[in-house]
Design an enzyme around this catalytic site. Structure first.
Site, PDB file in Angstrom:
ATOM      1  N   ASP A 259       0.835  -1.272   0.073  1.00 22.42           N
ATOM      2  CA  ASP A 259       0.049  -0.099  -0.065  1.00 22.42           C
ATOM      3  C   ASP A 259       0.820   1.257   0.027  1.00 22.42           C
ATOM      4  O   ASP A 259       1.998   0.941   0.259  1.00 22.42           O
ATOM      5  CB  ASP A 259      -0.960  -0.023   1.187  1.00 22.42           C
ATOM      6  CG  ASP A 259      -0.318   0.027   2.640  1.00 22.42           C
ATOM      7  OD1 ASP A 259       0.925  -0.260   2.573  1.00 22.42           O
ATOM      8  OD2 ASP A 259      -1.118  -0.096   3.564  1.00 22.42           O
TER       9      ASP A 259
ATOM     10  N   TYR B 250       2.832   4.798   0.934  1.00 21.52           N
ATOM     11  CA  TYR B 250       3.479   5.351   2.004  1.00 21.52           C
ATOM     12  C   TYR B 250       2.315   6.349   2.947  1.00 21.52           C
ATOM     13  O   TYR B 250       1.704   6.770   2.298  1.00 21.52           O
ATOM     14  CB  TYR B 250       4.593   6.136   1.582  1.00 21.52           C
ATOM     15  CG  TYR B 250       5.759   5.341   1.071  1.00 21.52           C
ATOM     16  CD1 TYR B 250       6.497   4.430   1.942  1.00 21.52           C
ATOM     17  CD2 TYR B 250       6.448   5.662  -0.181  1.00 21.52           C
ATOM     18  CE1 TYR B 250       7.576   3.829   1.230  1.00 21.52           C
ATOM     19  CE2 TYR B 250       7.141   4.937  -0.758  1.00 21.52           C
ATOM     20  CZ  TYR B 250       8.044   3.934  -0.154  1.00 21.52           C
ATOM     21  OH  TYR B 250       9.166   3.181  -0.878  1.00 21.52           O
TER      22      TYR B 250
ATOM     23  N   PHE C 156       6.521   1.836  -4.111  1.00 23.22           N
ATOM     24  CA  PHE C 156       8.039   1.987  -3.485  1.00 23.22           C
ATOM     25  C   PHE C 156       8.423   3.479  -3.738  1.00 23.22           C
ATOM     26  O   PHE C 156       9.640   3.681  -3.555  1.00 23.22           O
ATOM     27  CB  PHE C 156       8.857   0.996  -4.204  1.00 23.22           C
ATOM     28  CG  PHE C 156       8.558  -0.496  -3.346  1.00 23.22           C
ATOM     29  CD1 PHE C 156       9.040  -0.824  -2.578  1.00 23.22           C
ATOM     30  CD2 PHE C 156       8.044  -1.416  -4.613  1.00 23.22           C
ATOM     31  CE1 PHE C 156       8.598  -2.227  -1.847  1.00 23.22           C
ATOM     32  CE2 PHE C 156       7.575  -2.703  -4.095  1.00 23.22           C
ATOM     33  CZ  PHE C 156       7.997  -3.065  -2.885  1.00 23.22           C
TER      34      PHE C 156
ATOM     35  N   HIS D 138      11.222  -9.812   0.578  1.00 19.83           N
ATOM     36  CA  HIS D 138      11.120  -8.389   0.374  1.00 19.83           C
ATOM     37  C   HIS D 138      12.091  -7.376   0.752  1.00 19.83           C
ATOM     38  O   HIS D 138      13.021  -8.135   1.620  1.00 19.83           O
ATOM     39  CB  HIS D 138       9.878  -7.998   1.372  1.00 19.83           C
ATOM     40  CG  HIS D 138       9.254  -6.619   1.130  1.00 19.83           C
ATOM     41  ND1 HIS D 138       9.909  -5.328   1.532  1.00 19.83           N
ATOM     42  CD2 HIS D 138       8.206  -6.276   0.554  1.00 19.83           C
ATOM     43  CE1 HIS D 138       9.042  -4.526   1.328  1.00 19.83           C
ATOM     44  NE2 HIS D 138       7.997  -4.797   0.579  1.00 19.83           N
TER      45      HIS D 138
END
Length: 225
Positions: A68, A70, A81, A190
């Site tokens: 989701d 920031y 990102f 991740h």
């Protein structure tokens, strides 16, 4: 309706119009409208569909799936990102850049704005397209995941030779609908500081992506920023 107020590139709109009429999306739309009216939500409303505006359907070569947006002030701008210019690099993005530098032997970027990737055909897709300020995951399970599954399904079904970069279990679970006979999936832990050293570092997603694209006679991505 939210989709009438936010500009969405026509190449996506043509394929998603029926999705906007689905009951789940109508309910999602009302939830999102209420959240923007009553509280601080990121990204800015006009940037909810920025990933699709920057990367048109016909241009998609690579898909990088995030979770989701920031949730801090002035960070999110609709690309997974990525952060707006003049922002401190988030920890996961720092690790992405470390791997990029090692993988391709390039200088670590100073900007966190990944728009140049998007303009080359890298769809920077968050599973959830909105979030309340300082409240990570607050807009999950409201319908966005259904919508973004549809995006992945469209790309998988209608295109060929796409590279899907799936970082972490969440993205990998979301990617189960990808037809791996037609596309390449690159999977690793991740880039979060909690997991990057468990296999993200050294996974070489950028060089592997370009090697695959070149083998398919597709112009590779210039990952430098």
């Amino acid at each position: 309706m939210l989709e009438d107020k936010v500009k969405i590139n026509q190449s996506w709109l043509d394929r998603l119009q029926s999705e906007f009429n689905q009951p789940y999306f109508q309910k999602l739309n009302q939830f999102v409208q209420d959240q923007y009216n009553d509280s601080v939500v990121y990204p800015d409303k006009e940037l909810i569909y920025e990933a699709f505006n920057q990367t048109h359907f016909k241009d998609v070569k690579v898909v990088i799936i995030g979770q989701d947006p920031y949730h801090g002030e002035n960070q999110a701008h609709g690309l997974s990102f990525s952060v707006k210019n003049n922002n401190k690099l988030p920890p996961s993005l720092k690790n992405i850049y470390k791997e990029l530098s090692c993988d391709l032997e390039v200088t670590v970027p100073k900007t966190g704005n990944l728009t140049p990737w998007a303009k080359q055909g890298v769809l920077l897709l968050n599973a959830t397209l909105t979030v309340s300020a300082k409240s990570p995951g607050s807009h999950q399970k409201k319908g966005w995941e259904i919508f973004t599954d549809r995006i992945i399904e469209l790309i998988s079904n209608e295109k060929e030779n796409i590279v899907f970069i799936l970082w972490g279990k969440y993205a990998q679970n979301k990617g189960v609908i990808i037809n791996e006979l037609k596309h390449l999936t690159i999977k690793s832990p991740h880039p979060s500081p909690f997991s990057a050293r468990r296999g993200f570092f050294g996974s070489q997603p950028f060089s592997k992506t370009n090697e695959y694209l070149l083998n398919k006679n597709i112009k590779p991505i210039d990952w430098t920023l």
